[in-house]
Design a protein around this motif. Structure first.
Motif, PDB file in Angstrom:
ATOM      1  N   VAL A   7       0.866  -1.180   0.000  1.00 53.58           N
ATOM      2  CA  VAL A   7       0.000   0.000   0.000  1.00 53.58           C
ATOM      3  C   VAL A   7       0.902   1.230   0.000  1.00 53.58           C
ATOM      4  O   VAL A   7       1.527   1.557   1.014  1.00 53.58           O
ATOM      5  N   VAL A   8       1.008   1.893  -1.146  1.00 53.36           N
ATOM      6  CA  VAL A   8       1.864   3.077  -1.271  1.00 53.36           C
ATOM      7  C   VAL A   8       1.121   4.271  -0.676  1.00 53.36           C
ATOM      8  O   VAL A   8       0.015   4.604  -1.086  1.00 53.36           O
ATOM      9  N   GLY A   9       1.764   4.918   0.303  1.00 54.76           N
ATOM     10  CA  GLY A   9       1.058   5.922   1.098  1.00 54.76           C
ATOM     11  C   GLY A   9       0.309   5.231   2.224  1.00 54.76           C
ATOM     12  O   GLY A   9      -0.684   5.727   2.738  1.00 54.76           O
ATOM     13  N   GLY A  10       0.835   4.077   2.629  1.00 56.35           N
ATOM     14  CA  GLY A  10       0.153   3.225   3.592  1.00 56.35           C
ATOM     15  C   GLY A  10       0.093   3.761   5.002  1.00 56.35           C
ATOM     16  O   GLY A  10      -0.663   3.244   5.824  1.00 56.35           O
ATOM     17  N   TYR A  11       0.881   4.785   5.314  1.00 57.55           N
ATOM     18  CA  TYR A  11       0.796   5.371   6.651  1.00 57.55           C
ATOM     19  C   TYR A  11       0.040   6.700   6.632  1.00 57.55           C
ATOM     20  O   TYR A  11       0.008   7.432   7.627  1.00 57.55           O
ATOM     21  N   GLY A  12      -0.601   7.011   5.505  1.00 56.07           N
ATOM     22  CA  GLY A  12      -1.457   8.186   5.418  1.00 56.07           C
ATOM     23  C   GLY A  12      -2.838   7.900   5.985  1.00 56.07           C
ATOM     24  O   GLY A  12      -3.131   6.783   6.425  1.00 56.07           O
ATOM     25  N   ARG A  64      13.359  -3.403  -8.950  1.00 58.64           N
ATOM     26  CA  ARG A  64      12.536  -4.601  -9.091  1.00 58.64           C
ATOM     27  C   ARG A  64      12.560  -5.463  -7.840  1.00 58.64           C
ATOM     28  O   ARG A  64      11.548  -6.060  -7.462  1.00 58.64           O
ATOM     29  N   GLU A  65      13.700  -5.530  -7.182  1.00 60.53           N
ATOM     30  CA  GLU A  65      13.798  -6.377  -5.995  1.00 60.53           C
ATOM     31  C   GLU A  65      12.837  -5.956  -4.895  1.00 60.53           C
ATOM     32  O   GLU A  65      12.353  -6.782  -4.120  1.00 60.53           O
ATOM     33  N   SER A  66      12.523  -4.653  -4.855  1.00 56.28           N
ATOM     34  CA  SER A  66      11.664  -4.147  -3.781  1.00 56.28           C
ATOM     35  C   SER A  66      10.213  -4.576  -3.949  1.00 56.28           C
ATOM     36  O   SER A  66       9.447  -4.582  -2.980  1.00 56.28           O
ATOM     37  N   ILE A  67       9.823  -4.921  -5.178  1.00 55.65           N
ATOM     38  CA  ILE A  67       8.419  -5.281  -5.398  1.00 55.65           C
ATOM     39  C   ILE A  67       8.243  -6.632  -6.091  1.00 55.65           C
ATOM     40  O   ILE A  67       7.122  -7.000  -6.447  1.00 55.65           O
ATOM     41  N   GLU A  68       9.307  -7.384  -6.281  1.00 54.66           N
ATOM     42  CA  GLU A  68       9.209  -8.615  -7.062  1.00 54.66           C
ATOM     43  C   GLU A  68       8.296  -9.666  -6.423  1.00 54.66           C
ATOM     44  O   GLU A  68       7.766 -10.541  -7.111  1.00 54.66           O
ATOM     45  N   ASP A  69       8.120  -9.601  -5.096  1.00 52.12           N
ATOM     46  CA  ASP A  69       7.237 -10.549  -4.418  1.00 52.12           C
ATOM     47  C   ASP A  69       5.813 -10.013  -4.271  1.00 52.12           C
ATOM     48  O   ASP A  69       4.976 -10.644  -3.627  1.00 52.12           O
ATOM     49  N   ALA A  70       5.543  -8.849  -4.874  1.00 53.00           N
ATOM     50  CA  ALA A  70       4.216  -8.240  -4.737  1.00 53.00           C
ATOM     51  C   ALA A  70       3.226  -8.860  -5.714  1.00 53.00           C
ATOM     52  O   ALA A  70       3.535  -9.091  -6.879  1.00 53.00           O
ATOM     53  N   ARG A  71       2.039  -9.110  -5.209  1.00 53.54           N
ATOM     54  CA  ARG A  71       0.941  -9.564  -6.068  1.00 53.54           C
ATOM     55  C   ARG A  71       0.004  -8.404  -6.385  1.00 53.54           C
ATOM     56  O   ARG A  71      -0.648  -8.392  -7.419  1.00 53.54           O
ATOM     57  N   LEU A  72      -0.061  -7.435  -5.463  1.00 51.63           N
ATOM     58  CA  LEU A  72      -0.962  -6.303  -5.620  1.00 51.63           C
ATOM     59  C   LEU A  72      -0.332  -5.052  -5.027  1.00 51.63           C
ATOM     60  O   LEU A  72       0.204  -5.087  -3.921  1.00 51.63           O
ATOM     61  N   ILE A  73      -0.412  -3.950  -5.778  1.00 50.29           N
ATOM     62  CA  ILE A  73       0.031  -2.647  -5.286  1.00 50.29           C
ATOM     63  C   ILE A  73      -1.171  -1.707  -5.281  1.00 50.29           C
ATOM     64  O   ILE A  73      -1.887  -1.593  -6.278  1.00 50.29           O
ATOM     65  N   ILE A  74      -1.390  -1.048  -4.136  1.00 46.99           N
ATOM     66  CA  ILE A  74      -2.494  -0.095  -3.993  1.00 46.99           C
ATOM     67  C   ILE A  74      -1.891   1.301  -3.853  1.00 46.99           C
ATOM     68  O   ILE A  74      -1.109   1.548  -2.931  1.00 46.99           O
ATOM     69  N   MET A  75      -2.252   2.196  -4.753  1.00 49.88           N
ATOM     70  CA  MET A  75      -1.678   3.534  -4.770  1.00 49.88           C
ATOM     71  C   MET A  75      -2.610   4.533  -4.096  1.00 49.88           C
ATOM     72  O   MET A  75      -3.740   4.743  -4.536  1.00 49.88           O
ATOM     73  N   CYS A  76      -2.118   5.144  -3.008  1.00 42.10           N
ATOM     74  CA  CYS A  76      -2.895   6.141  -2.266  1.00 42.10           C
ATOM     75  C   CYS A  76      -2.345   7.549  -2.441  1.00 42.10           C
ATOM     76  O   CYS A  76      -2.787   8.477  -1.754  1.00 42.10           O
ATOM     77  N   LEU A  77      -1.395   7.711  -3.335  1.00 41.16           N
ATOM     78  CA  LEU A  77      -0.785   9.017  -3.577  1.00 41.16           C
ATOM     79  C   LEU A  77      -1.112   9.501  -4.982  1.00 41.16           C
ATOM     80  O   LEU A  77      -1.271   8.704  -5.903  1.00 41.16           O
ATOM     81  N   ILE A  93       2.266  -7.155 -11.994  1.00 44.51           N
ATOM     82  CA  ILE A  93       1.646  -6.969 -10.678  1.00 44.51           C
ATOM     83  C   ILE A  93       0.286  -6.302 -10.847  1.00 44.51           C
ATOM     84  O   ILE A  93       0.136  -5.365 -11.635  1.00 44.51           O
ATOM     85  N   ASP A  94      -0.703  -6.768 -10.124  1.00 48.38           N
ATOM     86  CA  ASP A  94      -2.016  -6.131 -10.148  1.00 48.38           C
ATOM     87  C   ASP A  94      -1.936  -4.772  -9.450  1.00 48.38           C
ATOM     88  O   ASP A  94      -1.093  -4.564  -8.557  1.00 48.38           O
ATOM     89  N   TYR A  95      -2.850  -3.866  -9.836  1.00 51.67           N
ATOM     90  CA  TYR A  95      -2.713  -2.474  -9.406  1.00 51.67           C
ATOM     91  C   TYR A  95      -4.073  -1.860  -9.114  1.00 51.67           C
ATOM     92  O   TYR A  95      -5.036  -2.071  -9.857  1.00 51.67           O
ATOM     93  N   ILE A  96      -4.166  -1.102  -8.006  1.00 50.34           N
ATOM     94  CA  ILE A  96      -5.374  -0.343  -7.649  1.00 50.34           C
ATOM     95  C   ILE A  96      -4.967   1.102  -7.392  1.00 50.34           C
ATOM     96  O   ILE A  96      -3.945   1.360  -6.751  1.00 50.34           O
ATOM     97  N   ASP A  97      -5.762   2.048  -7.893  1.00 51.23           N
ATOM     98  CA  ASP A  97      -5.460   3.466  -7.696  1.00 51.23           C
ATOM     99  C   ASP A  97      -6.700   4.162  -7.142  1.00 51.23           C
ATOM    100  O   ASP A  97      -7.797   4.017  -7.690  1.00 51.23           O
ATOM    101  N   ILE A  98      -6.544   4.938  -6.059  1.00 53.52           N
ATOM    102  CA  ILE A  98      -7.690   5.594  -5.442  1.00 53.52           C
ATOM    103  C   ILE A  98      -7.779   7.074  -5.796  1.00 53.52           C
ATOM    104  O   ILE A  98      -8.585   7.803  -5.206  1.00 53.52           O
ATOM    105  N   THR A  99      -6.989   7.543  -6.753  1.00 50.06           N
ATOM    106  CA  THR A  99      -7.032   8.953  -7.113  1.00 50.06           C
ATOM    107  C   THR A  99      -8.395   9.345  -7.668  1.00 50.06           C
ATOM    108  O   THR A  99      -9.108   8.540  -8.264  1.00 50.06           O
ATOM    109  N   ALA A 100      -8.763  10.609  -7.471  1.00 47.05           N
ATOM    110  CA  ALA A 100     -10.059  11.109  -7.937  1.00 47.05           C
ATOM    111  C   ALA A 100      -9.931  11.960  -9.192  1.00 47.05           C
ATOM    112  O   ALA A 100     -10.932  12.458  -9.708  1.00 47.05           O
ATOM    113  N   GLY A 101      -8.712  12.141  -9.694  1.00 51.27           N
ATOM    114  CA  GLY A 101      -8.494  13.019 -10.839  1.00 51.27           C
ATOM    115  C   GLY A 101      -8.668  12.338 -12.185  1.00 51.27           C
ATOM    116  O   GLY A 101      -8.058  11.305 -12.452  1.00 51.27           O
ATOM    117  N   SER A 102      -9.492  12.927 -13.040  1.00 51.52           N
ATOM    118  CA  SER A 102      -9.765  12.334 -14.362  1.00 51.52           C
ATOM    119  C   SER A 102      -8.543  12.291 -15.258  1.00 51.52           C
ATOM    120  O   SER A 102      -8.295  11.284 -15.937  1.00 51.52           O
TER     121      SER A 102
END
Length: 356
Positions: A7-12, A64-77, A93-102
């Motif tokens: 979860v990128v921005g996971g401590y927000g 690549r080494e930092s995320i090679e074991d990731a199955r899903l990345i969630i972007m909160c930034l 890697i699967d990806y989710i983005d919560i941004t509201a900008g078109s």
């Protein structure tokens, strides 16, 4: 084995909720990531190992080494470009983005070939608005034989604890022109104009809301093939909402371009001495049912906007993580419906059909 959820921005403010919710189902596999390892660690220590800290700066070349074991990345930034997303797709890697900008989501959509080639499924429009608003629009339109238009209104409490990114995005877009789709043609609209009165239930009553560039109105027009979709914003204080609209009318919002003024407003919005922590989301779909003009309405209200944003995002992430979905880029209403929502959200939802 690829099993990490990063979860990128996971401590927000929203990221913490996503991490906490997902750790209930996947303890030890959820990582709260961001530029500050110290902040990530300070948050994760409270989870007793269910959430782990991780240092990750998406503005730098991805290791690549930092995320090679990731199955899903969630972007909160919010991101300035799609380089990180492109790299995620290259690594499958699967990806989710919560941004509201078109604008940013439109750029991500252009990477469909890269997502398919890499073996990634990307889910966009995830959160409250967009996100829950998309699912509510889907539900409202499904109750009609044909949908002519959808109006969406989000009411936010000024006393709520909104994250820095949310405050900055709102201020960035208060005085903006933006594109929307009107009967298949792209037109321009302006923030805090084109007002409409909405009924937010017995507790909140009627409020006037104004156009705002949430991405759901652009997305839903295409995915649900609705001729006219408009999203509007208001605050729990009618005086503040109307004051902003007046400032817009006389050109006063241009003062936000001054960095000193902007900084003062940002700090003030972090700790306003008035307002509530309530939110409300209303969707009105107008169309035909059995030959009659009908309006299908859905309403949800509650407290703490960041909390429901995180809960919806976590529910989407759980289903994407556990399921097998087609590769490519999709918006939430293209893969999911109301069935993914937790019981506590479904219980709050109010629905009604009205002759229009």
């Amino acid at each position: 084995m690829k099993n990490k959820i990063i979860v990128v921005g996971g401590y927000g403010s929203v990221g913490q909720i996503i991490c906490t919710e997902l750790a209930k189902y996947f303890p030890g596999m959820v990582y709260a990531a961001g530029r500050s390892f110290q902040k990530a660690e300070a948050f994760t220590v409270k989870s007793q190992g269910a959430v782990k800290p991780m240092e990750l700066d998406v503005t730098k070349t991805l290791d690549r080494e930092s995320i090679e074991d990731a199955r899903l990345i969630i972007m909160c930034l919010d991101q300035l470009d799609t380089e990180f997303v492109r790299a995620v797709f290259q690594y499958g890697i699967d990806y989710i983005d919560i941004t509201a900008g078109s604008d940013f989501l439109i750029e991500v959509e252009k990477l469909k070939k890269e997502a398919v080639a890499g073996g990634s499924t990307a889910l966009l429009s995830v959160g409250l608005t967009p996100g829950l608003s998309n699912l509510m629009a889907l539900e409202a339109s499904c109750r009609l034989d044909y949908t002519d238009s959808i109006d969406i209104a989000i009411m936010l409490g000024l006393g709520d604890k909104h994250g820095d990114a949310a405050i900055q995005w709102t201020l960035d877009n208060m005085n903006q022109e933006f594109s929307w789709i009107n009967h298949g043609k792209t037109e321009k609209a302006s923030s805090f104009r084109d007002k409409k009165r909405f009924y937010f239930g017995e507790n909140l009553g009627y409020m006037r809301a104004y156009r705002f560039p949430f991405s759901d109105q652009h997305t839903i027009a295409k995915t649900l093939e609705v001729p006219v979709v408009k999203t509007r914003l208001c605050f729990d204080s009618a005086i503040i909402t109307e004051g902003i609209a007046l400032m817009k009318k006389i050109g006063g919002l241009s003062v936000l371009k001054n960095q000193t003024v902007r900084h003062i407003v940002e700090k003030a919005m972090e700790n306003l001495p008035f307002g509530t922590d309530k939110y409300a989301l209303k969707v009105e779909a107008a169309g035909k049912l059995n030959g009659k003009s009908v309006k299908s309405e859905l309403l949800i209200e509650g407290q703490k906007e960041a909390e429901i944003t995180g809960i919806v995002a976590a529910a989407s992430a759980r289903y994407l993580y556990e399921g097998d979905y087609p590769k490519g880029i999709y918006h939430i209403e293209q893969l999911f419906d109301f069935r993914i929502l937790p019981v506590q959200i479904k219980k709050k939802m109010k629905k009604r059909l009205l002759l229009h």
